[in-house]
Every structure is written in C-alpha cells, then in structure tokens.
Design a protein around this motif. Structure first.
Motif, short mmCIF file in Angstrom:
data_model
loop_
_atom_site.label_atom_id
_atom_site.label_comp_id
_atom_site.label_asym_id
_atom_site.label_seq_id
_atom_site.Cartn_x
_atom_site.Cartn_y
_atom_site.Cartn_z
N SER A 105 46.65 37.51 37.78
CA SER A 105 47.47 38.55 37.18
C SER A 105 48.39 39.18 38.22
CB SER A 105 46.59 39.63 36.56
OG SER A 105 45.90 39.14 35.42
N PRO A 130 41.82 44.47 47.27
CA PRO A 130 41.73 44.41 45.80
C PRO A 130 42.41 45.60 45.15
CG PRO A 130 39.63 45.10 46.74
CD PRO A 130 40.49 44.69 47.89
N LYS A 178 42.28 48.29 42.20
CA LYS A 178 41.23 48.88 41.38
C LYS A 178 41.73 49.94 40.40
CE LYS A 178 37.83 48.35 45.11
NZ LYS A 178 36.86 49.07 46.00
N ASN A 217 43.88 43.58 32.85
CA ASN A 217 43.93 42.53 33.86
C ASN A 217 42.70 42.56 34.77
OD1 ASN A 217 46.92 41.51 33.59
ND2 ASN A 217 47.04 43.75 33.55
N ILE A 218 41.59 43.04 34.24
CA ILE A 218 40.42 43.28 35.07
C ILE A 218 39.50 42.06 35.09
CG2 ILE A 218 38.85 44.23 33.33
CD1 ILE A 218 38.39 46.56 35.40
N ASN A 219 38.90 41.80 36.24
CA ASN A 219 37.97 40.68 36.39
C ASN A 219 36.52 41.18 36.41
OD1 ASN A 219 37.38 41.67 38.98
ND2 ASN A 219 38.81 40.29 40.00
N PRO A 220 35.53 40.30 36.52
CA PRO A 220 34.13 40.75 36.51
C PRO A 220 33.76 41.70 37.63
CG PRO A 220 34.26 38.40 36.04
CD PRO A 220 35.63 38.82 36.46
N HIS A 221 34.62 41.77 38.67
CA HIS A 221 34.35 42.67 39.79
C HIS A 221 35.04 44.02 39.61
CE1 HIS A 221 32.70 39.16 41.79
NE2 HIS A 221 33.84 38.51 41.57
N ASN A 222 35.61 44.24 38.41
CA ASN A 222 36.31 45.49 38.09
C ASN A 222 37.54 45.70 38.98
OD1 ASN A 222 34.60 46.37 35.96
ND2 ASN A 222 33.07 46.98 37.48
N THR A 223 38.16 44.60 39.38
CA THR A 223 39.44 44.65 40.08
C THR A 223 40.42 43.74 39.35
OG1 THR A 223 38.84 42.85 41.59
CG2 THR A 223 38.33 45.10 42.30
N MET A 224 41.67 43.76 39.74
CA MET A 224 42.69 42.98 39.05
C MET A 224 42.56 41.50 39.39
SD MET A 224 46.80 43.72 39.02
CE MET A 224 47.89 43.02 37.78
N PHE A 225 42.65 40.63 38.37
CA PHE A 225 42.64 39.18 38.58
C PHE A 225 43.72 38.80 39.58
CE2 PHE A 225 40.45 38.75 34.42
CZ PHE A 225 39.47 37.84 34.79
#
Length: 305
Positions: free
Chosen positions: A206, A244, A246, A195-203
């Motif tokens: 999600s 966020p 992580k 469920n990771i986004n381009p910022h390396n945190t959860m969408f």
C-alpha cells in the motif's frame, strides 16, 4: 532535492536561528539574539534543506489558545524565492495546527508579505501591534476547514481524483485522496484502517502504491501546467522503508525532485521523467520512493510498463 524537516539537533537549531537572524533581523540592524523570543521552547519549528543540508526556508508555529495558532518567522533564501518554498513551510505548519484541532491560524504580516499570505488563504483582520516597536504589521487570519488546505487549480485536482477512482479502482479502495497542491508540491493522504496489515501497520504494498500514484499525479498536474498531454506509465520504481507507518500515511512530492525532458513530448516523442516522493507517518519520515516514468504522446502507441 528539497525536504521539509523538523530541526532536532543542536546543529540544526544553530543553522535555523542563524538563518532567521540573517533574513529577518539583520536587515533591520537588530543584534544577534533578537531573533528569539519566549515561545521558542513551546513552538513547532520547520525548515527546508537541500541535499547538502543547507537551510533554504524556515517557519514557526505556536498556540495562543486551544482554538488558535500563530505562524511567525517565515523566511526564504533570496535566491530561492518564487519556487514555492514559502508555501511548503506554511503548509507544513498548518498541518501541525490541523492535527491539533485548531480552528484558526493568525499571523502578523508586513505589507510586503501580505500578497503571499493572501495566496495561502489568509485575510486581513485589522492592525497588529508593531514588532520590536518599529515594524508596522497587519493581523491576518485563516479559519481552518477540511476544504481550505493550500490548493491551486481545484478543478484539475478534482478531475485527477476522478481519474484515479475511475481508472485505478485500487486507489479508491485504499482511500487515497489529494490533500493539497501548491503548484510546487503535491500531498496525498490515505487512511491507515483501509491499508492495515496483521501487525497494525500499513502494508508495504500500500505504501508503494501510494507513492507511485502520488508521483503519477504530480506529473499529470505538471503537464496541465505546461499545457501538454500524454499517457503516464511507470518504468521503474524503488522505495526505501525507514520505519513502519502506524497512524497517518502521507505522501509528498516536490517539484524540485523532478527532472524531465518535456521538449521531447512537444516534438511527439516519449518523455522520461524522474522524481522522488517522501513518505511520512504524520510528520515523521517513513520512507523515500524514487521513480522513473515515461510520458507518451497521446497519438503514439503506449509503451508497456
């Protein structure tokens, strides 16, 4: 609404220790100060508070070795007993131990509290040294595995997991799984990497879906507890993101946050349900979801979301 928190401020700890003395030392005529010991600074503390920040339950965990942790000082306010708050505290402390890779947890239990710990999966292992020289206790042990988190009605939980994966495919793609169900609390978890986004945190989407599904699951299991059936649909949802996520996404729904009118369902009418779901990154609060659902009798037409 009840929430499990970690005491952090000086005021938090004053309330925490005052509650411990009131519940666990005062009845035995021990003085103020006897509620503390040499492990306080290296322990993990948890307490349950209500909306007004009144302390309702407490507990502590410390590590005896790298393989063994010990739970102590579990206490629940007299007017709150029987509502599952003790299991909420034990579950939170076990979560800390599991995260640290502990193999077993021990506790020294008086005879009065032994049924409670047995219901949490602990077994009597023998006599324990008397606390404060007079209180007889038994040593109880729970070996930690992935499968022995506090969970009642495991068949219902397995069926719910299947309903999610078969009927809501995104839940399987997100990796959402039931972690524990105590009858009063439902906790679900999801892997960050799915469920990771381009910022390396959860969408954010999600997180929202995780919360909605957890609330849906709590209603489903509560209906089972009541011997009722109905189609559950989301009518309205709102989420406040506070930080966020992580590392380890967790969603927790407590029954105390739920308001419902199941008497309508018994009459064949639509039943409104409101609840909240706490979102965590491991043990750190990361958001709060508030949802309004409808439970529709299975014989009625489904109301559109």
């Amino acid at each position: 609404m009840y929430r499990v928190i970690t005491p952090e401020s000086e005021e938090d700890f004053e309330k925490y220790f005052a509650f411990r003395w009131e519940m666990l030392r005062k009845p035995w005529n021990y003085p103020l100060g006897s509620e503390k010991d040499e492990y306080e600074q290296v322990s993990h503390h948890r307490m349950i508070v209500d909306a007004d920040k009144n302390v309702l339950a407490i507990g502590r965990l410390h590590f005896n070795t790298s393989e063994e942790a010990q739970i102590r000082h579990i206490a629940v306010a007299a007017d709150q007993q029987g509502r599952g708050l003790g299991k909420m505290i034990v579950s939170a402390l076990e979560g800390v131990a599991r995260h640290e890779g502990v193999e077993r947890i021990v506790t020294n239990s008086r005879e009065l509290s032994m049924p409670f710990f047995k219901s949490c999966g602990y077994e009597v292992a023998g006599e324990s040294s008397n606390e404060l020289g007079t209180l007889s206790r038994s040593l109880m042990i729970k070996k930690l595995t992935e499968l022995n988190a506090i969970m009642i009605h495991p068949k219902w939980c397995q069926a719910l997991q299947k309903i999610w994966h078969d009927g809501i495919p995104i839940s399987e793609q997100m990796g959402i799984k039931l972690f524990q169900y105590s009858g009063r609390t439902l906790e679900t978890r999801a892997p960050i990497m799915k469920n990771i986004n381009p910022h390396n945190t959860m969408f954010a989407g999600s997180i929202y879906s995780h919360a909605v599904l957890t609330g849906w699951g709590m209603i489903h299991l509560h209906l089972k507890e009541k011997g009722l059936e109905g189609d559950i649909v989301l009518a309205k949802g709102n989420i406040d993101y506070t930080m966020p996520i992580k590392t380890r996404p967790r969603a927790v729904c407590n029954i105390e946050s739920m308001t419902e009118r199941f008497e309508l369902l018994k009459k064949g009418k639509r039943c409104p349900v409101k609840l909240s779901v706490d979102i965590f990154d491991d043990e750190i609060p990361a958001g709060l979801f508030s949802g309004e659902y409808w439970v529709i009798p299975v014989t009625s037409e489904t109301m559109p979301e």
